[in-house]
Design a protein around this motif. Structure first.
Motif, PDB file in Angstrom:
ATOM      1  N   TYR A  28       0.824  -1.208   0.000  1.00 48.06           N
ATOM      2  CA  TYR A  28       0.000   0.000   0.000  1.00 48.06           C
ATOM      3  C   TYR A  28       0.862   1.264   0.000  1.00 48.06           C
ATOM      4  O   TYR A  28       0.496   2.263  -0.616  1.00 48.06           O
ATOM      5  CB  TYR A  28      -0.966  -0.047   1.171  1.00 48.06           C
ATOM      6  CG  TYR A  28      -1.607  -1.420   1.250  1.00 48.06           C
ATOM      7  CD1 TYR A  28      -2.439  -1.866   0.219  1.00 48.06           C
ATOM      8  CD2 TYR A  28      -1.320  -2.300   2.284  1.00 48.06           C
ATOM      9  CE1 TYR A  28      -2.974  -3.147   0.244  1.00 48.06           C
ATOM     10  CE2 TYR A  28      -1.858  -3.569   2.314  1.00 48.06           C
ATOM     11  CZ  TYR A  28      -2.687  -3.990   1.286  1.00 48.06           C
ATOM     12  OH  TYR A  28      -3.209  -5.251   1.301  1.00 48.06           O
ATOM     13  N   THR A  63      -7.945  -0.385  -5.988  1.00 48.88           N
ATOM     14  CA  THR A  63      -7.380  -0.300  -4.641  1.00 48.88           C
ATOM     15  C   THR A  63      -8.356   0.386  -3.697  1.00 48.88           C
ATOM     16  O   THR A  63      -9.227   1.142  -4.129  1.00 48.88           O
ATOM     17  CB  THR A  63      -6.070   0.508  -4.620  1.00 48.88           C
ATOM     18  OG1 THR A  63      -6.329   1.804  -5.119  1.00 48.88           O
ATOM     19  CG2 THR A  63      -4.998  -0.149  -5.452  1.00 48.88           C
ATOM     20  N   LYS A  64      -8.181   0.111  -2.420  1.00 47.71           N
ATOM     21  CA  LYS A  64      -8.848   0.830  -1.332  1.00 47.71           C
ATOM     22  C   LYS A  64      -7.790   1.030  -0.253  1.00 47.71           C
ATOM     23  O   LYS A  64      -7.484   0.110   0.501  1.00 47.71           O
ATOM     24  CB  LYS A  64     -10.024   0.038  -0.759  1.00 47.71           C
ATOM     25  CG  LYS A  64     -11.236   0.014  -1.639  1.00 47.71           C
ATOM     26  CD  LYS A  64     -12.402  -0.617  -0.918  1.00 47.71           C
ATOM     27  CE  LYS A  64     -13.623  -0.637  -1.815  1.00 47.71           C
ATOM     28  NZ  LYS A  64     -14.780  -1.232  -1.151  1.00 47.71           N
ATOM     29  N   LYS A  73      -6.549  -2.526   0.776  1.00 47.91           N
ATOM     30  CA  LYS A  73      -6.794  -3.707  -0.042  1.00 47.91           C
ATOM     31  C   LYS A  73      -6.434  -3.351  -1.476  1.00 47.91           C
ATOM     32  O   LYS A  73      -6.575  -2.206  -1.891  1.00 47.91           O
ATOM     33  CB  LYS A  73      -8.264  -4.122   0.022  1.00 47.91           C
ATOM     34  CG  LYS A  73      -8.719  -4.611   1.376  1.00 47.91           C
ATOM     35  CD  LYS A  73     -10.167  -4.993   1.346  1.00 47.91           C
ATOM     36  CE  LYS A  73     -10.625  -5.434   2.726  1.00 47.91           C
ATOM     37  NZ  LYS A  73     -12.059  -5.754   2.750  1.00 47.91           N
ATOM     38  N   TRP A  75      -6.461  -5.174  -5.626  1.00 46.80           N
ATOM     39  CA  TRP A  75      -6.816  -6.261  -6.514  1.00 46.80           C
ATOM     40  C   TRP A  75      -6.028  -6.114  -7.801  1.00 46.80           C
ATOM     41  O   TRP A  75      -5.672  -5.007  -8.200  1.00 46.80           O
ATOM     42  CB  TRP A  75      -8.310  -6.220  -6.844  1.00 46.80           C
ATOM     43  CG  TRP A  75      -9.182  -6.503  -5.680  1.00 46.80           C
ATOM     44  CD1 TRP A  75      -9.762  -7.694  -5.348  1.00 46.80           C
ATOM     45  CD2 TRP A  75      -9.627  -5.575  -4.672  1.00 46.80           C
ATOM     46  NE1 TRP A  75     -10.509  -7.568  -4.205  1.00 46.80           N
ATOM     47  CE2 TRP A  75     -10.446  -6.277  -3.771  1.00 46.80           C
ATOM     48  CE3 TRP A  75      -9.394  -4.222  -4.444  1.00 46.80           C
ATOM     49  CZ2 TRP A  75     -11.035  -5.670  -2.670  1.00 46.80           C
ATOM     50  CZ3 TRP A  75      -9.980  -3.621  -3.351  1.00 46.80           C
ATOM     51  CH2 TRP A  75     -10.792  -4.340  -2.473  1.00 46.80           C
ATOM     52  N   ASP A  89      -9.488 -10.131 -12.225  1.00 42.41           N
ATOM     53  CA  ASP A  89      -8.772  -9.582 -11.069  1.00 42.41           C
ATOM     54  C   ASP A  89      -9.147 -10.310  -9.784  1.00 42.41           C
ATOM     55  O   ASP A  89     -10.260 -10.800  -9.632  1.00 42.41           O
ATOM     56  CB  ASP A  89      -8.972  -8.072 -10.949  1.00 42.41           C
ATOM     57  CG  ASP A  89     -10.377  -7.658 -10.569  1.00 42.41           C
ATOM     58  OD1 ASP A  89     -11.319  -8.450 -10.772  1.00 42.41           O
ATOM     59  OD2 ASP A  89     -10.538  -6.545 -10.074  1.00 42.41           O
ATOM     60  N   GLU A  90      -8.154 -10.420  -8.896  1.00 44.98           N
ATOM     61  CA  GLU A  90      -8.340 -11.067  -7.604  1.00 44.98           C
ATOM     62  C   GLU A  90      -7.587 -10.273  -6.551  1.00 44.98           C
ATOM     63  O   GLU A  90      -6.709  -9.468  -6.872  1.00 44.98           O
ATOM     64  CB  GLU A  90      -7.854 -12.510  -7.649  1.00 44.98           C
ATOM     65  CG  GLU A  90      -6.405 -12.656  -8.077  1.00 44.98           C
ATOM     66  CD  GLU A  90      -5.991 -14.105  -8.271  1.00 44.98           C
ATOM     67  OE1 GLU A  90      -5.502 -14.702  -7.288  1.00 44.98           O
ATOM     68  OE2 GLU A  90      -6.147 -14.619  -9.385  1.00 44.98           O
ATOM     69  N   LYS A  91      -7.936 -10.497  -5.293  1.00 45.50           N
ATOM     70  CA  LYS A  91      -7.283  -9.767  -4.209  1.00 45.50           C
ATOM     71  C   LYS A  91      -5.806 -10.161  -4.151  1.00 45.50           C
ATOM     72  O   LYS A  91      -5.459 -11.332  -4.220  1.00 45.50           O
ATOM     73  CB  LYS A  91      -7.958 -10.066  -2.875  1.00 45.50           C
ATOM     74  CG  LYS A  91      -7.453  -9.176  -1.773  1.00 45.50           C
ATOM     75  CD  LYS A  91      -8.276  -9.318  -0.513  1.00 45.50           C
ATOM     76  CE  LYS A  91      -7.696  -8.369   0.507  1.00 45.50           C
ATOM     77  NZ  LYS A  91      -7.584  -8.942   1.803  1.00 45.50           N
TER      78      LYS A  91
END
Length: 117
Positions: A28, A63-64, A73, A75, A89-91
Motif C-alpha cells: 500500500y 485499490t482501497k 486492499k 486487486w 482480477d483477484e485480491k
C-alpha cells in the motif's frame, strides 16, 4: 544554530511519509506513490527477485487504501514468468507481510541462473 533554524527543524518530519519514499515498502505504501492509488501499475514482491524469478508481477486493477496509505486492499491480475495466470482480477495477498517494489521482478545480470534440483 539560530532560533529560526531550530524552529524549522522541529516542524520537519523525522522520516519521510511513505508516499514520498523511494525504497520498497509494503504494497500500500508503494501504490500510494502513484496517481489513482497505483491503479494500472505493475508491482512485485522483492523476494521474487532474490529467488531468481523474473518477469513476475501483479498489474493493479483497483485499490482501497486507508490509514495514510499504510494499510488497505488491492486487486489485480497476476503474471508469472511472463504468462498471465489470472483470468480476472483477484485480491493481492501479502500486502503487509512482504516488501514490494514497482515494476516486474528481474534477475540481476551478475547472478548465476537458478537450476531445478
Amino acid at each position: 544554530m539560530s532560533g529560526v533554524a531550530v524552529a524549522i527543524r522541529r516542524l520537519l518530519p523525522k522520516k519521510l511519509p511513505p508516499s514520498l519514499s523511494r525504497s520498497p515498502g509494503n504494497l500500500y505504501e508503494v501504490l500510494s506513490r502513484y496517481p489513482q492509488d497505483g491503479v494500472g501499475q505493475r508491482v512485485h514482491q522483492t523476494r521474487w527477485t532474490a529467488k531468481g524469478l523474473s518477469d513476475c508481477y501483479w498489474e493493479v486493477t483497483r485499490t482501497k487504501l486507508k490509514l495514510e496509505a499504510t494499510h488497505g486492499k488491492a486487486w489485480g491480475v497476476l503474471t508469472w514468468r511472463g504468462k498471465r495466470v489470472s483470468e480476472r482480477d483477484e485480491k493481492i495477498p501479502g500486502g503487509l507481510k512482504y516488501r514490494w517494489a514497482s515494476g516486474a521482478s528481474t534477475i540481476p545480470p551478475d547472478s548465476p541462473p537458478k537450476t531445478a534440483a
